[in-house]
Motif scaffolding. Structure first.
Motif, PDB file in Angstrom:
ATOM      1  N   THR A  74      -7.874 -20.684  -5.661  1.00 39.79           N
ATOM      2  CA  THR A  74      -9.311 -20.412  -5.790  1.00 39.79           C
ATOM      3  C   THR A  74      -9.768 -19.232  -4.940  1.00 39.79           C
ATOM      4  O   THR A  74     -10.927 -18.809  -5.043  1.00 39.79           O
ATOM      5  N   VAL A  75      -8.894 -18.711  -4.086  1.00 37.35           N
ATOM      6  CA  VAL A  75      -9.244 -17.556  -3.259  1.00 37.35           C
ATOM      7  C   VAL A  75      -8.344 -16.380  -3.618  1.00 37.35           C
ATOM      8  O   VAL A  75      -7.274 -16.546  -4.221  1.00 37.35           O
ATOM      9  N   GLU A  76      -8.790 -15.162  -3.244  1.00 30.41           N
ATOM     10  CA  GLU A  76      -8.049 -13.947  -3.576  1.00 30.41           C
ATOM     11  C   GLU A  76      -6.859 -13.720  -2.645  1.00 30.41           C
ATOM     12  O   GLU A  76      -5.864 -13.114  -3.026  1.00 30.41           O
ATOM     13  N   GLU A  77      -6.951 -14.178  -1.395  1.00 32.42           N
ATOM     14  CA  GLU A  77      -5.853 -14.065  -0.443  1.00 32.42           C
ATOM     15  C   GLU A  77      -5.890 -15.245   0.506  1.00 32.42           C
ATOM     16  O   GLU A  77      -6.928 -15.896   0.657  1.00 32.42           O
ATOM     17  N   LEU A  78      -4.750 -15.496   1.120  1.00 28.13           N
ATOM     18  CA  LEU A  78      -4.619 -16.663   1.987  1.00 28.13           C
ATOM     19  C   LEU A  78      -4.330 -16.238   3.417  1.00 28.13           C
ATOM     20  O   LEU A  78      -3.834 -15.130   3.676  1.00 28.13           O
ATOM     21  N   THR A  79      -4.609 -17.147   4.345  1.00 27.58           N
ATOM     22  CA  THR A  79      -4.250 -16.963   5.747  1.00 27.58           C
ATOM     23  C   THR A  79      -3.304 -18.086   6.151  1.00 27.58           C
ATOM     24  O   THR A  79      -3.131 -19.073   5.417  1.00 27.58           O
ATOM     25  N   LEU A 110       9.432 -10.084  -5.551  1.00 24.54           N
ATOM     26  CA  LEU A 110      10.206 -11.252  -5.966  1.00 24.54           C
ATOM     27  C   LEU A 110       9.323 -12.266  -6.688  1.00 24.54           C
ATOM     28  O   LEU A 110       9.767 -12.946  -7.622  1.00 24.54           O
ATOM     29  N   ALA A 111       8.056 -12.362  -6.278  1.00 30.36           N
ATOM     30  CA  ALA A 111       7.122 -13.234  -7.005  1.00 30.36           C
ATOM     31  C   ALA A 111       6.934 -12.718  -8.429  1.00 30.36           C
ATOM     32  O   ALA A 111       6.862 -13.497  -9.383  1.00 30.36           O
ATOM     33  N   ARG A 112       6.879 -11.401  -8.577  1.00 32.06           N
ATOM     34  CA  ARG A 112       6.738 -10.823  -9.917  1.00 32.06           C
ATOM     35  C   ARG A 112       8.023 -10.981 -10.722  1.00 32.06           C
ATOM     36  O   ARG A 112       7.985 -11.253 -11.918  1.00 32.06           O
ATOM     37  N   LEU A 113       9.158 -10.803 -10.058  1.00 31.75           N
ATOM     38  CA  LEU A 113      10.442 -10.914 -10.735  1.00 31.75           C
ATOM     39  C   LEU A 113      10.634 -12.307 -11.329  1.00 31.75           C
ATOM     40  O   LEU A 113      11.145 -12.462 -12.442  1.00 31.75           O
ATOM     41  N   HIS A 114      10.234 -13.335 -10.564  1.00 32.46           N
ATOM     42  CA  HIS A 114      10.426 -14.724 -10.995  1.00 32.46           C
ATOM     43  C   HIS A 114       9.118 -15.345 -11.496  1.00 32.46           C
ATOM     44  O   HIS A 114       8.908 -16.547 -11.353  1.00 32.46           O
ATOM     45  N   HIS A 115       8.281 -14.535 -12.086  1.00 34.71           N
ATOM     46  CA  HIS A 115       6.977 -15.008 -12.565  1.00 34.71           C
ATOM     47  C   HIS A 115       7.130 -16.126 -13.596  1.00 34.71           C
ATOM     48  O   HIS A 115       8.005 -16.086 -14.471  1.00 34.71           O
ATOM     49  N   ARG A 116       6.271 -17.112 -13.467  1.00 41.20           N
ATOM     50  CA  ARG A 116       6.234 -18.241 -14.392  1.00 41.20           C
ATOM     51  C   ARG A 116       4.776 -18.527 -14.736  1.00 41.20           C
ATOM     52  O   ARG A 116       3.877 -18.273 -13.942  1.00 41.20           O
ATOM     53  N   ARG A 117       4.571 -19.112 -15.918  1.00 40.82           N
ATOM     54  CA  ARG A 117       3.212 -19.452 -16.321  1.00 40.82           C
ATOM     55  C   ARG A 117       2.641 -20.592 -15.484  1.00 40.82           C
ATOM     56  O   ARG A 117       1.415 -20.706 -15.344  1.00 40.82           O
ATOM     57  N   ASP A 118       3.526 -21.430 -14.953  1.00 43.04           N
ATOM     58  CA  ASP A 118       3.049 -22.585 -14.194  1.00 43.04           C
ATOM     59  C   ASP A 118       3.023 -22.324 -12.685  1.00 43.04           C
ATOM     60  O   ASP A 118       2.979 -23.247 -11.884  1.00 43.04           O
ATOM     61  N   ALA A 119       3.055 -21.054 -12.295  1.00 40.07           N
ATOM     62  CA  ALA A 119       2.971 -20.706 -10.873  1.00 40.07           C
ATOM     63  C   ALA A 119       2.149 -19.430 -10.712  1.00 40.07           C
ATOM     64  O   ALA A 119       2.109 -18.585 -11.605  1.00 40.07           O
ATOM     65  N   GLU A 120       1.475 -19.322  -9.588  1.00 44.36           N
ATOM     66  CA  GLU A 120       0.714 -18.114  -9.252  1.00 44.36           C
ATOM     67  C   GLU A 120       1.008 -17.736  -7.805  1.00 44.36           C
ATOM     68  O   GLU A 120       1.622 -18.509  -7.062  1.00 44.36           O
ATOM     69  N   TYR A 121       0.570 -16.545  -7.425  1.00 42.53           N
ATOM     70  CA  TYR A 121       0.780 -16.137  -6.036  1.00 42.53           C
ATOM     71  C   TYR A 121      -0.464 -15.442  -5.504  1.00 42.53           C
ATOM     72  O   TYR A 121      -1.263 -14.885  -6.247  1.00 42.53           O
ATOM     73  N   ARG A 122      -0.604 -15.512  -4.158  1.00 49.10           N
ATOM     74  CA  ARG A 122      -1.717 -14.865  -3.477  1.00 49.10           C
ATOM     75  C   ARG A 122      -1.175 -14.156  -2.229  1.00 49.10           C
ATOM     76  O   ARG A 122      -0.282 -14.677  -1.550  1.00 49.10           O
ATOM     77  N   PRO A 123      -1.689 -12.965  -1.908  1.00 47.64           N
ATOM     78  CA  PRO A 123      -1.251 -12.268  -0.684  1.00 47.64           C
ATOM     79  C   PRO A 123      -1.526 -13.115   0.553  1.00 47.64           C
ATOM     80  O   PRO A 123      -2.529 -13.829   0.625  1.00 47.64           O
ATOM     81  N   LEU A 124      -0.600 -13.039   1.521  1.00 48.77           N
ATOM     82  CA  LEU A 124      -0.747 -13.766   2.779  1.00 48.77           C
ATOM     83  C   LEU A 124      -1.161 -12.774   3.857  1.00 48.77           C
ATOM     84  O   LEU A 124      -0.378 -11.905   4.256  1.00 48.77           O
ATOM     85  N   ARG A 125      -2.387 -12.899   4.298  1.00 48.48           N
ATOM     86  CA  ARG A 125      -2.935 -11.959   5.281  1.00 48.48           C
ATOM     87  C   ARG A 125      -2.193 -12.057   6.616  1.00 48.48           C
ATOM     88  O   ARG A 125      -1.816 -13.147   7.056  1.00 48.48           O
ATOM     89  N   ASP A 126      -1.965 -10.911   7.239  1.00 41.73           N
ATOM     90  CA  ASP A 126      -1.331 -10.810   8.561  1.00 41.73           C
ATOM     91  C   ASP A 126       0.125 -11.264   8.575  1.00 41.73           C
ATOM     92  O   ASP A 126       0.707 -11.455   9.660  1.00 41.73           O
ATOM     93  N   ALA A 127       0.736 -11.425   7.419  1.00 36.27           N
ATOM     94  CA  ALA A 127       2.164 -11.794   7.378  1.00 36.27           C
ATOM     95  C   ALA A 127       3.008 -10.535   7.547  1.00 36.27           C
ATOM     96  O   ALA A 127       2.557  -9.421   7.232  1.00 36.27           O
ATOM     97  N   PRO A 128       4.232 -10.660   8.031  1.00 41.62           N
ATOM     98  CA  PRO A 128       5.099  -9.487   8.148  1.00 41.62           C
ATOM     99  C   PRO A 128       5.431  -8.919   6.773  1.00 41.62           C
ATOM    100  O   PRO A 128       5.558  -9.657   5.796  1.00 41.62           O
TER     101      PRO A 128
END
Length: 243
Positions: A131-136, A192-210
């Motif tokens: 529900t958010v654009e990025e995560l912490t 890698l999230a894009r490479l293994h993209h699935r319809r039943d999964a999504e991803y969000r950027p992790l702020r301040d991560a390496p």
């Protein structure tokens, strides 16, 4: 007294050659124009192949396209590599150069950093985290964080998260499949999230991560003209630029 013939007494009159024709003026000697020596033909290059290694998630397409435009006489073979064995493949001569993921032991290697990748959190498509654009890191508190055996990010401080009660999946693809089934989350570079993209999964950027750095590497003692040509393409040099 008989008269002299008309004109016989003129002085300075040009004498005519026998038959009445004037003597032609001598022509200046002309030298033959030397023929241009044709340039020797360029030496014909023997067919060969440039082997480029690439770790999962690497996107060398634009560089490969430029190579084929600039070096049509040299075939380019793309060789898939695993991060765990990327250096061994270079050392063994399995590839002429490789797109690798840092860190890597740089002893006897030349390494050029290419770009940094953002880390993202892969979650199930119906997760509340979408529900958010990025995560912490705080957003992941209470989540089960899965770390696959082929993880490339290394340890990430995520206070309040839990370790899974099952063995780590062998691959990132396996970990994402587990997440898609509704169990836990996994943190990976965005490619890698894009490479293994699935319809039943999504991803969000992790702020301040390496971030994860992608680089070009090759064995220093095997810096061939073809390697230098590829380095020039990666660095954006023109076809006629000096190395």
């Amino acid at each position: 007294m008989a008269q002299k013939g008309r004109g016989s007494g003129r002085r300075g009159a040009p004498r005519r050659a026998a038959g009445g024709a004037k003597r032609a003026a001598p022509r200046a000697a002309t030298r033959p124009t030397p023929k241009a020596t044709p340039a020797p033909p360029a030496p014909r290059e023997e067919p060969r192949t440039f082997r480029l290694g690439a770790i999962p998630g690497a996107t060398p397409g634009k560089w490969i396209d430029r190579w084929r435009e600039r070096m049509p006489h040299v075939a380019l073979e793309l060789v898939p590599l695993e991060v765990a064995t990327q250096r061994e493949a270079i050392a063994a001569g399995e590839v002429d150069a490789a797109i690798v993921r840092l860190p890597i032991d740089t002893d006897e290697l030349h390494v050029i950093r290419l770009y940094d990748e953002v880390a993202v959190v892969v979650v199930a498509a119906d997760s509340a985290l979408t529900t958010v654009e990025e995560l912490t890191a705080d957003d992941l508190a209470g989540e089960v964080v899965i770390v696959p055996r082929d993880d490339v990010l290394g340890p990430i401080a995520l206070p309040g998260t839990e370790h899974p009660r099952f063995d780590p999946p062998e691959t990132t693809a396996d970990a994402i499949a587990t997440v898609a089934a509704g169990v836990g989350v996994v943190v990976v570079p965005m490619s890698l999230a894009r490479l293994h993209h699935r319809r039943d999964a999504e991803y969000r950027p992790l702020r301040d991560a390496p971030t994860s750095t992608v680089a070009l590497a090759w064995w220093a003692e095997r810096t061939t003209p073809d390697v230098e040509s590829f380095v020039g393409i990666v660095r954006g040099r023109g076809a006629n630029s000096s190395r």
